[in-house]
Design a protein around this motif. Sequence first.
Motif, PDB file in Angstrom:
ATOM      1  N   ARG A 240       0.911  -1.161  -0.020  1.00  0.00           N
ATOM      2  CA  ARG A 240       0.155   0.143  -0.077  1.00  0.00           C
ATOM      3  C   ARG A 240       0.866   1.363  -0.042  1.00  0.00           C
ATOM      4  NH1 ARG A 240      -4.214   0.229   4.713  1.00  0.00           N
ATOM      5  NH2 ARG A 240      -2.340   0.656   5.824  1.00  0.00           N
ATOM      6  N   VAL A 241       0.549   2.012  -0.615  1.00  0.00           N
ATOM      7  CA  VAL A 241       1.254   3.471  -0.963  1.00  0.00           C
ATOM      8  C   VAL A 241       0.298   4.576  -0.355  1.00  0.00           C
ATOM      9  CG1 VAL A 241       2.507   5.146  -2.094  1.00  0.00           C
ATOM     10  CG2 VAL A 241       2.410   2.782  -2.670  1.00  0.00           C
ATOM     11  N   ILE A 242       0.630   5.160   0.961  1.00  0.00           N
ATOM     12  CA  ILE A 242      -0.137   6.206   1.522  1.00  0.00           C
ATOM     13  C   ILE A 242       0.671   7.599   1.700  1.00  0.00           C
ATOM     14  CG2 ILE A 242      -1.348   6.897   3.631  1.00  0.00           C
ATOM     15  CD1 ILE A 242      -2.359   3.941   3.831  1.00  0.00           C
ATOM     16  N   PRO A 243       0.847   8.480   0.901  1.00  0.00           N
ATOM     17  CA  PRO A 243       1.788   9.655   1.022  1.00  0.00           C
ATOM     18  C   PRO A 243       1.329  10.402   2.360  1.00  0.00           C
ATOM     19  CG  PRO A 243       0.664   9.660  -1.223  1.00  0.00           C
ATOM     20  CD  PRO A 243       0.087   8.471  -0.424  1.00  0.00           C
ATOM     21  N   TRP A 244       2.508  10.851   2.888  1.00  0.00           N
ATOM     22  CA  TRP A 244       2.688  11.415   3.995  1.00  0.00           C
ATOM     23  C   TRP A 244       3.060  12.910   4.022  1.00  0.00           C
ATOM     24  CZ3 TRP A 244       7.888  10.633   6.665  1.00  0.00           C
ATOM     25  CH2 TRP A 244       7.972  11.256   7.936  1.00  0.00           C
ATOM     26  N   PHE A 245       2.130  13.979   4.549  1.00  0.00           N
ATOM     27  CA  PHE A 245       2.363  15.314   4.776  1.00  0.00           C
ATOM     28  C   PHE A 245       3.015  15.481   5.872  1.00  0.00           C
ATOM     29  CE2 PHE A 245      -0.623  15.266   1.153  1.00  0.00           C
ATOM     30  CZ  PHE A 245      -0.666  16.603   0.593  1.00  0.00           C
ATOM     31  N   GLU A 246       4.290  15.354   5.734  1.00  0.00           N
ATOM     32  CA  GLU A 246       5.290  15.422   6.742  1.00  0.00           C
ATOM     33  C   GLU A 246       5.206  16.646   7.642  1.00  0.00           C
ATOM     34  OE1 GLU A 246       9.918  14.206   7.866  1.00  0.00           O
ATOM     35  OE2 GLU A 246       9.328  14.267   5.781  1.00  0.00           O
ATOM     36  N   PHE A 247       5.371  17.705   6.909  1.00  0.00           N
ATOM     37  CA  PHE A 247       5.497  19.304   7.846  1.00  0.00           C
ATOM     38  C   PHE A 247       4.226  19.544   8.168  1.00  0.00           C
ATOM     39  CE2 PHE A 247      10.104  21.207   7.508  1.00  0.00           C
ATOM     40  CZ  PHE A 247      10.722  19.652   7.932  1.00  0.00           C
ATOM     41  N   ASP A 310      -3.391   4.848  -2.023  1.00  0.00           N
ATOM     42  CA  ASP A 310      -4.213   4.114  -1.292  1.00  0.00           C
ATOM     43  C   ASP A 310      -4.798   4.825  -0.070  1.00  0.00           C
ATOM     44  OD1 ASP A 310      -3.817   1.271  -2.301  1.00  0.00           O
ATOM     45  OD2 ASP A 310      -2.023   1.667  -1.916  1.00  0.00           O
ATOM     46  N   GLY A 311      -4.142   5.920   0.043  1.00  0.00           N
ATOM     47  CA  GLY A 311      -4.484   6.963   1.146  1.00  0.00           C
ATOM     48  C   GLY A 311      -3.728   8.054   1.167  1.00  0.00           C
ATOM     49  N   ILE A 312      -3.981   9.116   2.265  1.00  0.00           N
ATOM     50  CA  ILE A 312      -3.369  10.379   2.689  1.00  0.00           C
ATOM     51  C   ILE A 312      -3.199  10.122   4.203  1.00  0.00           C
ATOM     52  CG2 ILE A 312      -3.442  12.722   2.908  1.00  0.00           C
ATOM     53  CD1 ILE A 312      -2.785  12.136   0.081  1.00  0.00           C
ATOM     54  N   ARG A 374     -13.932  13.269  -3.873  1.00  0.00           N
ATOM     55  CA  ARG A 374     -13.119  12.901  -5.122  1.00  0.00           C
ATOM     56  C   ARG A 374     -12.921  11.452  -5.217  1.00  0.00           C
ATOM     57  NH1 ARG A 374      -9.903  16.965  -7.279  1.00  0.00           N
ATOM     58  NH2 ARG A 374     -11.437  18.295  -6.457  1.00  0.00           N
ATOM     59  N   ARG A 375     -12.390  10.609  -4.202  1.00  0.00           N
ATOM     60  CA  ARG A 375     -12.251   9.409  -4.314  1.00  0.00           C
ATOM     61  C   ARG A 375     -12.775   8.659  -2.834  1.00  0.00           C
ATOM     62  NH1 ARG A 375      -6.528   7.706  -5.789  1.00  0.00           N
ATOM     63  NH2 ARG A 375      -7.285   5.869  -5.222  1.00  0.00           N
ATOM     64  N   GLU A 376     -13.925   8.106  -2.601  1.00  0.00           N
ATOM     65  CA  GLU A 376     -14.457   7.679  -1.520  1.00  0.00           C
ATOM     66  C   GLU A 376     -13.492   6.640  -0.760  1.00  0.00           C
ATOM     67  OE1 GLU A 376     -18.657   6.300   0.388  1.00  0.00           O
ATOM     68  OE2 GLU A 376     -18.642   6.458  -1.618  1.00  0.00           O
ATOM     69  N   GLU A 377     -12.789   5.904  -1.588  1.00  0.00           N
ATOM     70  CA  GLU A 377     -11.926   4.769  -1.016  1.00  0.00           C
ATOM     71  C   GLU A 377     -10.797   5.021  -0.348  1.00  0.00           C
ATOM     72  OE1 GLU A 377     -10.485   5.182  -5.436  1.00  0.00           O
ATOM     73  OE2 GLU A 377     -12.439   5.345  -4.181  1.00  0.00           O
ATOM     74  N   VAL A 378     -10.514   6.405  -0.807  1.00  0.00           N
ATOM     75  CA  VAL A 378      -9.099   6.936  -0.103  1.00  0.00           C
ATOM     76  C   VAL A 378      -9.160   6.766   1.534  1.00  0.00           C
ATOM     77  CG1 VAL A 378      -7.345   8.866  -0.093  1.00  0.00           C
ATOM     78  CG2 VAL A 378      -8.427   8.190  -2.231  1.00  0.00           C
ATOM     79  N   ILE A 379      -8.034   6.030   1.877  1.00  0.00           N
ATOM     80  CA  ILE A 379      -7.921   6.001   3.536  1.00  0.00           C
ATOM     81  C   ILE A 379      -7.262   7.431   4.078  1.00  0.00           C
ATOM     82  CG2 ILE A 379      -6.641   4.883   5.339  1.00  0.00           C
ATOM     83  CD1 ILE A 379      -6.704   2.394   3.380  1.00  0.00           C
ATOM     84  N   ILE A 380      -8.063   7.775   5.089  1.00  0.00           N
ATOM     85  CA  ILE A 380      -7.597   8.993   5.889  1.00  0.00           C
ATOM     86  C   ILE A 380      -6.617   8.531   6.955  1.00  0.00           C
ATOM     87  CG2 ILE A 380      -7.998  10.904   7.100  1.00  0.00           C
ATOM     88  CD1 ILE A 380      -8.892  11.180   4.306  1.00  0.00           C
ATOM     89  N   SER A 381      -5.636   8.471   7.009  1.00  0.00           N
ATOM     90  CA  SER A 381      -4.577   7.913   7.953  1.00  0.00           C
ATOM     91  C   SER A 381      -4.214   9.241   8.905  1.00  0.00           C
ATOM     92  CB  SER A 381      -3.570   7.131   7.603  1.00  0.00           C
ATOM     93  OG  SER A 381      -2.484   6.873   8.434  1.00  0.00           O
ATOM     94  N   ILE A 382      -4.141   9.002  10.284  1.00  0.00           N
ATOM     95  CA  ILE A 382      -3.418  10.049  11.014  1.00  0.00           C
ATOM     96  C   ILE A 382      -2.704   9.433  11.921  1.00  0.00           C
ATOM     97  CG2 ILE A 382      -4.187  11.570  13.045  1.00  0.00           C
ATOM     98  CD1 ILE A 382      -5.748  12.305  10.256  1.00  0.00           C
ATOM     99  N   SER A 383      -1.464  10.012  11.872  1.00  0.00           N
ATOM    100  CA  SER A 383      -0.335   9.647  12.812  1.00  0.00           C
ATOM    101  C   SER A 383       0.058  10.568  13.799  1.00  0.00           C
ATOM    102  CB  SER A 383       0.839   9.222  11.931  1.00  0.00           C
ATOM    103  OG  SER A 383       1.829   8.643  12.742  1.00  0.00           O
ATOM    104  N   PRO A 384      -0.388  10.675  14.894  1.00  0.00           N
ATOM    105  CA  PRO A 384      -0.323  11.910  15.958  1.00  0.00           C
ATOM    106  C   PRO A 384       0.538  11.478  16.882  1.00  0.00           C
ATOM    107  CG  PRO A 384      -2.148  11.048  16.503  1.00  0.00           C
ATOM    108  CD  PRO A 384      -1.710  10.015  15.490  1.00  0.00           C
ATOM    109  N   ASN A 385       0.783  12.232  17.863  1.00  0.00           N
ATOM    110  CA  ASN A 385       1.388  11.846  19.250  1.00  0.00           C
ATOM    111  C   ASN A 385       0.451  11.397  20.208  1.00  0.00           C
ATOM    112  OD1 ASN A 385       4.552  12.678  19.466  1.00  0.00           O
ATOM    113  ND2 ASN A 385       3.545  14.717  18.742  1.00  0.00           N
TER     114      ASN A 385
END
Length: 517
Positions: A240-247, A310-312, A374-385
């Motif tokens: 799976r490829v999920i681009p990461w908005f690092e900053f 696959d997600g954001i 836009r694309r309902e199947e796109v995964i919303i991934s959250i990676s917090p503290n």
Amino acid sequence: MTLIVFVSYFYKSSSMKRFLQSLATIWVHELVQKGRRPNHPMSSQGRKAVPMKKIFHHQVMKVSFSLKHSFGRPTGLIFLFVLGITIAVWKPATAYPQARFNHLPDHGRQSYIEQLPQQQIRSGSRSVPTQDIAHGKISPSNNTELRGVWLTNIDSDVLFSSQNTTTALQLLKQLNFNTVYPTVWNWGYTLYPSKIAESAIGELARIATPLEEPFEPELGLKGRDVLQEIVEVGHQQGLRVIPWFEFGFMAPSDSELAKRHPDWLTQNAEGVKTKPEGSHERVWLNPFKPEVQQFIQDLVLEIVSNYDVDGIQLDDHFGLPSDLGYDDFTVELYQQEHQGKLPPNDSKDPEWISWRANKITDFLKQLVGAVKDRREEVIISISPNPQRFSYQFFLADWANWEQLGLVDELIVQIYRDSFKSFISELEKPELQVAHSRIPVSVGILTGLKNKFVSSSQIRQQVGAVRSRGFAGVSFFFYETLWKLTEEPLNQRQDDFSLLFSLPAEAPEIKEEYLETP
């Protein structure tokens, strides 16, 4: 050799012979009975059990006295010295079986692990064999597990050439990883060719950072679209490829973004806009300002529309340091909603924290809605503290986001050296609540440029995550899996192959959480 000569010389002594026989009996008894001996202080006959330690001590003193009497004081001391070394070598291998993994030859690891005692780690009502944890085995009733890793251009060259990127993805597949989170936004630039970025900052893409010496802005580009490469090769490898908005909302103070849009920046109560981070000054885009929100949303939608991702993923920078928010725009907005009242000078005031956190939540609702449209199947991934730190210090109320159905996948960064602290975070109520509704995984630190994290610590933390039934793990970051480390590369890769010895699918996202909120 000294030990062999010593034992051979004194084996003729009847006291030494009796001692060695007793010692062998004790060691064998300890190894066989370890983990099966009842904790009750009384034996099955109701008499007090004689501790093995006491028997051992008695035999040692008996032989030592005999040697001293027969051959003099120095011989007795030599005996105790050699015995101490023997015990020191023997003890760690039985008390800490996981330590033995690191010193096994490649061809012998598998068979050796099979012989380890079938001990159990218990968590609540669930028991997980340590042998299963060492193998990376998953319960047959649940053959899914997130096995992710973050790919960044900071202290790492994995994204700087097509060869590096392809090799890394192929290796991750071989080691049974199933998800990658490549950075697409950091240092004020996109790492993929972006028309949105070009319009806002005058540059299509940049992979290089000022950390490289000498700094070459075009390094790693050469007409490449690194995100497209990762999507194509990653999917070929079954990742799976999920681009990461690092900053997130953060940017370097000397970036083109900050220079061209000073009105997008926020500040603290003293009017200071910059915040130090390492050797560089950072600024923060105002997440309450419509222009900033539109810019971030356009970047996300650009990826969702143009790439088969696959997600954001949004991380701990999708928020705002809680001492910020005193810029003119935000102060005026607060006054409009508080009958002209100014924000509290205390940045940790509960109502002021809540108001700003809720504004960020409102923007996330808007962003998620736009993505799902836009694309309902796109995964919303959250990676917090962890929640308390995330909310109090970065105004990111992810526990609320999850309750509102805005999160499809949660990966909480629990970067702790202390195992006690690590476990404490795993058992937080908000994590348990989220875990009951969506796939919740744990971000584990595998090292930093100047910080070594041992394989044994990584194994221990992965074992704790698995024993509590979480969805899986993701490692920060790729280069420290087996390159930026004090341990040999082959050993590190072998350790990960043991953790993930069997393939696994990434956790499925429930349909109800893919619906637009």
